[in-house]
Design an enzyme around this catalytic site. Structure first.
Site, mmCIF file in Angstrom:
data_model
loop_
_atom_site.group_PDB
_atom_site.id
_atom_site.type_symbol
_atom_site.label_atom_id
_atom_site.label_comp_id
_atom_site.label_asym_id
_atom_site.label_seq_id
_atom_site.Cartn_x
_atom_site.Cartn_y
_atom_site.Cartn_z
ATOM 1 N N ASP A 171 0.828 -1.202 0.000
ATOM 2 C CA ASP A 171 0.000 0.000 0.000
ATOM 3 C C ASP A 171 0.864 1.255 0.000
ATOM 4 O O ASP A 171 2.060 1.219 0.312
ATOM 5 C CB ASP A 171 -0.881 0.028 1.246
ATOM 6 C CG ASP A 171 -2.021 -0.981 1.172
ATOM 7 O OD1 ASP A 171 -2.277 -1.492 0.073
ATOM 8 O OD2 ASP A 171 -2.638 -1.242 2.221
ATOM 9 N N LYS A 222 -4.184 2.550 -1.900
ATOM 10 C CA LYS A 222 -5.418 3.321 -2.024
ATOM 11 C C LYS A 222 -5.262 4.631 -1.262
ATOM 12 O O LYS A 222 -4.717 4.659 -0.176
ATOM 13 C CB LYS A 222 -6.602 2.529 -1.473
ATOM 14 C CG LYS A 222 -6.808 1.201 -2.185
ATOM 15 C CD LYS A 222 -7.837 0.365 -1.472
ATOM 16 C CE LYS A 222 -7.995 -0.978 -2.178
ATOM 17 N NZ LYS A 222 -6.756 -1.772 -2.149
ATOM 18 N N MET A 273 -8.019 8.164 9.044
ATOM 19 C CA MET A 273 -8.528 8.715 7.785
ATOM 20 C C MET A 273 -9.647 9.717 8.044
ATOM 21 O O MET A 273 -10.676 9.722 7.349
ATOM 22 C CB MET A 273 -9.014 7.572 6.875
ATOM 23 C CG MET A 273 -7.925 6.566 6.549
ATOM 24 S SD MET A 273 -8.549 5.067 5.740
ATOM 25 C CE MET A 273 -9.317 4.218 7.139
#
Length: 471
Positions: free
Chosen positions: A247, A269, A382
């Site tokens: 990632d 992502k 996030m």
């Protein structure tokens, strides 16, 4: 080469130790692990050796050393603080052609004790020929960290298959290739996971006419960024990978630890910019494993905490692909520790909630009353994009606007930045913070000023400028 490395079989063999103190006890512990028959000549015994004597695990020959005691022994060790006595033991042993070690006196040693990494029956010995024992010990510590604890059990199982392999492969080169495949393939992974019976079945299959081409998937948590936080098991499997899918959150310094000739594929992502759809990543993992490859799926933090690791392994399970999980240090634990913010504290927070700022659009509504409870810490992954919504929701449901908050950017990395303020300032703090960032809400944030230790001066400057700009 000053010393010829040898591994001696001491099982049942008599070894004379002159001395009965703590140093002698340390050497005797090694001798007992090697099943030697320990005999002692010493004026007195330390409590540890006295206990062994009482349980008949050693023999106390005499209170004084006599050269005649050397007759019939296999090795001799002098471990006293009497230099004259040590010299006498050395000379008497040499005269009788006995191997002798005078502890901490290298010139009076015809054999020396190496630093040992014990994964019995696999044993690694390291020696500096007596010139730098501390260096040898440091190298041993590094090897201890790198060599899996299950190596001994794996060697023991392999030993039971040696005759079968010899019968199946008559040429030594073929036998070597068989074991290279086994020790770098599914057999080794199954042993590491504790699946001994499955590992044995794998060896039997590999001995058949059609060796298995089945690969595997190993899900590895890379931690929040600092490569020092990568687990030993994670490092070990990264060194064995055929291909690594990683990632964006995996730091460059962690990627540097991947096996050099492994293929690397970024499937990372980012919010609003998914480079590879999750379903495509799942299919890629399965396809690569079906080609017989050892696939390491490297994910930032811990793969089972907001990392979709469970979804990926569900795909592996449905395809019949063997898999393992190596947990990692999740961002909430790593970033807050490096920022000097304990997640719980008796005076400030009795619970902590890990929350993601990104949920499925069709997901359930947010339970704001539960999140707004006092005396708990919120660690929000996030969450920078929805910082305004988070701040507004918490304040509306009872959390004080003055509640301390921190935005930790690129936690545990060399460019870590910590911005602090209050809940009503969260939107502005998040807007100015580099990503990836973790939001921390709760009174424990006030401890940052006391406990920050990692790049403290840089963080202090960033924090003060943030407070000034928001004032």
């Amino acid at each position: 080469m000053d010393y010829l490395p040898l591994f001696a079989d001491l099982t049942g063999r008599p070894v004379l130790v002159v001395g009965g103190g703590d140093i002698a006890a340390r050497k005797i512990e090694l001798l007992r692990r090697a099943s030697a028959r320990v005999q002692i000549a010493a004026r007195a015994l330390c409590p540890e050796l006295q206990a062994l004597l009482e349980t008949q695990q050693l023999e106390w020959l005499a209170t004084e050393f006599d050269p005649a005691q050397l007759d019939g022994v296999f090795l001799v060790i002098a471990a006293t603080d009497d230099n004259a006595l040590n010299a006498a033991v050395f000379e008497a042993a040499n005269a009788r052609q006995k191997l002798v070690n005078v502890v901490d006196d290298q010139p009076k040693c015809s054999f020396i004790f190496p630093s040992i990494v014990d994964r019995s029956p696999l044993v690694v010995a390291i020696s500096s020929s007596g010139t730098a024992p501390v260096l040898a010990r440091m190298l041993r510590e590094k090897l201890e960290a790198l060599l899996p604890a299950n190596l001994g059990q794996m060697a023991e199982v392999a030993g039971h298959w040696r005759e079968k392999v010899k019968q199946r492969f008559t040429r030594m080169s073929d036998r070597r290739r068989f074991w290279e495949r086994a020790f770098n393939g599914l057999f080794a992974s199954q042993m590491a996971a504790g699946n001994v019976n499955e590992a044995k079945l794998t060896l039997d299959r590999e001995l058949g006419d059609t060796p298995s081409q089945q690969g595997e998937i190993i899900l590895v948590g890379a931690g929040p960024g600092d490569s020092g936080l990568l687990t030993l098991r994670g490092l070990q499997v990264m060194q064995l990978a055929d291909v690594v899918l990683y990632d964006h959150l995996v730091s460059d310094e962690v990627l540097e630890l991947v096996r050099r000739d492994a293929d690397r594929i970024c499937v990372g992502k980012r919010a609003g910019a998914h480079s590879v759809p999750q379903e495509e990543t799942n299919q890629m993992l399965v396809k690569l494993a079906q080609q017989g490859k050892r696939v390491v799926r490297l994910k930032g933090g811990d793969p089972f905490i907001f990392g979709r690791g469970g979804e990926e392994l569900q795909a592996a399970q449905q395809a019949g692909i063997p898999f393992q999980v190596v947990p990692g240090v999740t961002a909430a634990a790593g970033a807050t520790a490096y920022a000097g913010i304990p997640l719980t504290h008796r005076d400030h927070a009795q619970s902590v909630l890990f929350i993601t700022g990104h949920c499925r659009p069709e997901g359930d509504g947010i339970d704001w009353p539960s999140l707004a409870r006092a005396r708990q810490t919120l660690a929000i992954y996030m969450g920078t994009v929805k910082a305004a919504e988070i701040s507004e929701g918490l304040i509306q449901h009872g959390r004080a606007a003055s509640t301390p908050v921190a935005v930790i950017s690129r936690g545990t990395r060399q460019d870590q930045q910590v911005l602090t303020g209050t809940l009503e300032q969260l939107e502005a703090l998040a807007a100015s913070a580099p990503t990836p960032a973790l939001l921390v809400i709760g009174e424990v944030v006030n401890l940052h000023g006391q406990l920050a230790w990692f790049q403290h001066s840089a963080q202090q400057g960033a924090r003060e400028s943030a407070v000034v700009n928001l004032a």
